[in-house]
Design an enzyme around this catalytic site. Structure first.
Site, PDB file in Angstrom:
ATOM      1  N   PRO A 131       7.845 -79.823  58.578  1.00 36.87           N
ATOM      2  CA  PRO A 131       8.271 -80.003  58.157  1.00 36.87           C
ATOM      3  C   PRO A 131       7.364 -80.799  56.724  1.00 36.87           C
ATOM      4  CG  PRO A 131      10.424 -79.663  58.104  1.00 36.87           C
ATOM      5  CD  PRO A 131       9.197 -80.337  60.089  1.00 36.87           C
ATOM      6  N   LYS A 132       6.936 -81.450  55.606  1.00 35.07           N
ATOM      7  CA  LYS A 132       6.934 -82.031  54.949  1.00 35.07           C
ATOM      8  C   LYS A 132       7.320 -81.478  53.647  1.00 35.07           C
ATOM      9  CE  LYS A 132       3.226 -84.292  51.727  1.00 35.07           C
ATOM     10  NZ  LYS A 132       3.817 -84.587  50.564  1.00 35.07           N
ATOM     11  N   VAL A 133       8.830 -82.239  53.584  1.00 32.09           N
ATOM     12  CA  VAL A 133      10.262 -81.268  53.135  1.00 32.09           C
ATOM     13  C   VAL A 133      10.052 -82.322  51.285  1.00 32.09           C
ATOM     14  CG1 VAL A 133      12.782 -82.143  52.708  1.00 32.09           C
ATOM     15  CG2 VAL A 133      11.560 -82.065  54.810  1.00 32.09           C
ATOM     16  N   ASP A 174       6.564 -78.787  50.730  1.00 32.54           N
ATOM     17  CA  ASP A 174       4.715 -78.568  50.125  1.00 32.54           C
ATOM     18  C   ASP A 174       3.777 -78.448  52.123  1.00 32.54           C
ATOM     19  OD1 ASP A 174       4.603 -80.971  50.676  1.00 32.54           O
ATOM     20  OD2 ASP A 174       4.243 -81.582  48.961  1.00 32.54           O
ATOM     21  N   GLY A 175       4.257 -78.342  53.154  1.00 38.35           N
ATOM     22  CA  GLY A 175       3.140 -78.680  53.917  1.00 38.35           C
ATOM     23  C   GLY A 175       3.622 -78.908  55.074  1.00 38.35           C
TER      24      GLY A 175
END
Length: 563
Positions: A124-126, A278-279
């Site tokens: 996950p793009k934290v 966010d991605g």
């Protein structure tokens, strides 16, 4: 010679495509607009990299950064695309640079990137603030903010108050450099429903300003890189977990195909997570040695962001739409954009007053989202062009509740809106006749007034070019059925200015009874005051209303024929 013809056709097509995306600006205006936008982007970059503040949403920033590069391609194609300007007030040198992650726009770009690559993982793009952790001889000696990728601020003192960061390590991580994201802990955060909620700003604020230890305890860290660590990804994840960084292993998944990647992205977008994202990030396990890492130069990792709930759109032009009562609505025509599964080209922003308050001109950029039932709406204006060339709205004096009963080119929209109202299920219930149907009939038959269709013969309908016999027969049948509608339905077809609840109790069953009423007589009805009574008297005695009532009498409509 056929290839010359094809080449010329291709050149014409490319020219048309270019003109569709490039503004029709003079060189002076182009320079003015680009300078203005570049200054704003630089301001936002400075706030983000120096202070950790996101002055605008990612959707706004990314959209305007992309717009600037498009303008540059239009007007200064020889220049290289501008990249974000990295500013930092920090002076501490990163032992290994932060590369950053290139964002790709869609699944096609992901498919192209993974082609020929193996041993791929997704994370996950934290959404937080990027940092470097430095361990020497088993002790944490530095925590640095990302800054410009090469230098950052020294946050070591804050790290010593954070329970989430191990202060001592042993084994393979005793002498290591780690890169990761300090983030604000959440419980069951569903990104698709809740959005980003300024998680990055809260984490940055806690790290950059004086904070109580209790605030720092709300922060966690996700390690996403161990430069010069084990080349085997599973070994790397196991070592990080054993050292006190369990999130990396828990949230790193092996993938082999675009389908795997897309499925995992959708899962993290819609399922509860312990952080804001966010991605996703897609990375190869094989990385170059840390000494080769440079800001903006990572080739072994990309980011694929989640679909934004908002999209930036350029306003192409502005139109004014008139309803049947003369109410004017402002409609923005946009460069087409995709939000969720809906393509948006137009958005109604309401009244002329609201449009004027929002100060929107062609060339401006607005943030668009979907409201209930997928209806597009403008949330805010995020960028205004310098030259404000706005169209003039229609004169209110020319468009009133009593205008456009008869067709005039100046009020085409209101006339069609009146016909659409008349044919709606709640009024005369003319089945199968839409706004576009009325537009077509008006074009072919030249209807004089809102009830002219009643005098159209079956033969006239059958002779309309492009209309099938079945369609013309259906229209004739529907038009004929309206003659059976009761008197009060025809009053509503007029747009009679009486509330429906009062109209249903109205004792009058003949038009001549209504004409005979004076203001005092109208005021005897429930809820009718002097102002409404005056309007009712004016309405029934208006020359065009009287003419239409006479026409309905000629057509034998109940309630009109005995006057």
């Amino acid at each position: 010679m056929w290839w010359i013809t094809k080449l010329l056709g291709l050149l014409v097509l490319l020219s048309a495509m270019a003109s569709a995306t490039c503004p029709a600006w003079s060189p002076v205006q182009a320079q003015q607009e680009m300078t203005k936008l570049n200054e704003k982007l630089t301001e936002w970059d400075r706030a983000y990299y120096q202070k950790g503040i996101s002055a605008v949403s990612d959707a706004t920033y990314d959209g305007l950064r992309s717009q600037f590069n498009e303008w540059q391609e239009c007007f200064n194609p020889a220049e290289t695309p501008h990249e974000p300007q990295l500013f930092t007030e920090g002076k501490a040198l990163h032992p290994i640079a932060h590369t950053g992650v290139k964002k790709v726009p869609d699944s096609a770009a992901v498919a192209q990137w993974i082609k020929g690559k193996s041993d791929l993982w997704v994370q996950p793009k934290v959404d937080g603030v990027a940092v470097t952790l430095v361990y020497q001889q088993g002790r944490l000696v530095k925590l640095l903010s990302r800054g410009d990728g090469e230098k950052g601020q020294d946050w070591t003192a804050k790290a010593k108050m954070m329970d989430a960061i191990p202060k001592t390590l042993s084994g393979p991580l005793a002498n290591s450099i780690l890169q990761g994201e300090v983030f604000w802990k959440r419980e069951s955060h569903v990104q698709k429903k809740m959005g980003s909620i300024n998680a990055r700003g809260k984490a940055a604020g806690a790290m950059m300003h004086k904070s109580e230890p209790e605030v720092l305890k709300e922060l966690e860290i996700f390690v996403w890189a161990w430069p010069d660590g084990p080349s085997d990804m599973q070994l790397k994840l196991d070592s990080l977990e054993q050292a006190g960084f369990p999130l990396t292993k828990a949230w790193s998944k092996p993938v082999k195909s675009l389908s795997d990647i897309a499925q995992q992205r959708e899962s993290w977008f819609t399922q509860p997570l312990p952080f804001v994202t966010d991605g996703i990030v897609i990375r190869q396990s094989q990385e170059p040695a840390g000494k080769y890492w440079l800001p903006g130069k990572a080739t072994w990792v990309i980011a694929w962001k989640f679909p934004p709930v908002q999209q930036l759109a350029e306003v192409k032009d502005i139109q004014f739409s008139m309803g049947r009562t003369g109410k004017i609505a402002v409609v923005l025509n946009l460069n087409p954009l995709q939000i969720d599964d809906k393509q948006v080209k137009r958005v109604n922003i309401g009244s002329v007053k609201r449009w004027q308050e929002m100060d929107i001109a062609p060339g401006d950029h607005v943030m668009v989202s979907l409201a209930g039932q997928g209806i597009p709406r403008v949330d805010e204006v995020v960028w205004r062009v310098s030259e404000r060339k706005k169209p003039a709205p229609p004169s209110k004096e020319m468009i009133t509740p009593l205008s456009c009963l008869y067709f005039e080119s100046i009020c085409r929209e209101q006339f069609i809106a009146r016909l659409a109202w008349i044919s709606s299920p709640a009024i005369l219930n003319i089945n199968g006749v839409s706004v576009s149907s009325w537009q077509y009939l008006q074009q072919k038959l030249g209807l004089e007034h809102i009830f002219s269709w009643m005098a159209v013969t079956q033969e006239q309908l059958s002779q309309i070019s492009g209309m099938s016999p079945v369609r013309s027969a259906h229209l004739w049948q529907q038009f004929s059925k309206t003659r059976q509608q009761p008197f009060k339905q025809w009053l509503m077809a007029f747009g009679f200015p009486l509330p429906r609840a009062v109209l249903t109790t109205l004792p009058d069953s003949q038009w001549l009874h209504l004409v005979a009423r004076d203001e005092l007589s109208w005021q005897k009805l429930p809820g009718i005051g002097p102002g409404r009574a005056k309007k009712l008297v004016e309405f029934v005695n208006h020359p065009q209303i009287a003419a239409l009532a006479a026409f309905l009498a000629q057509q034998g409509i109940q309630g009109f024929s005995n006057q």
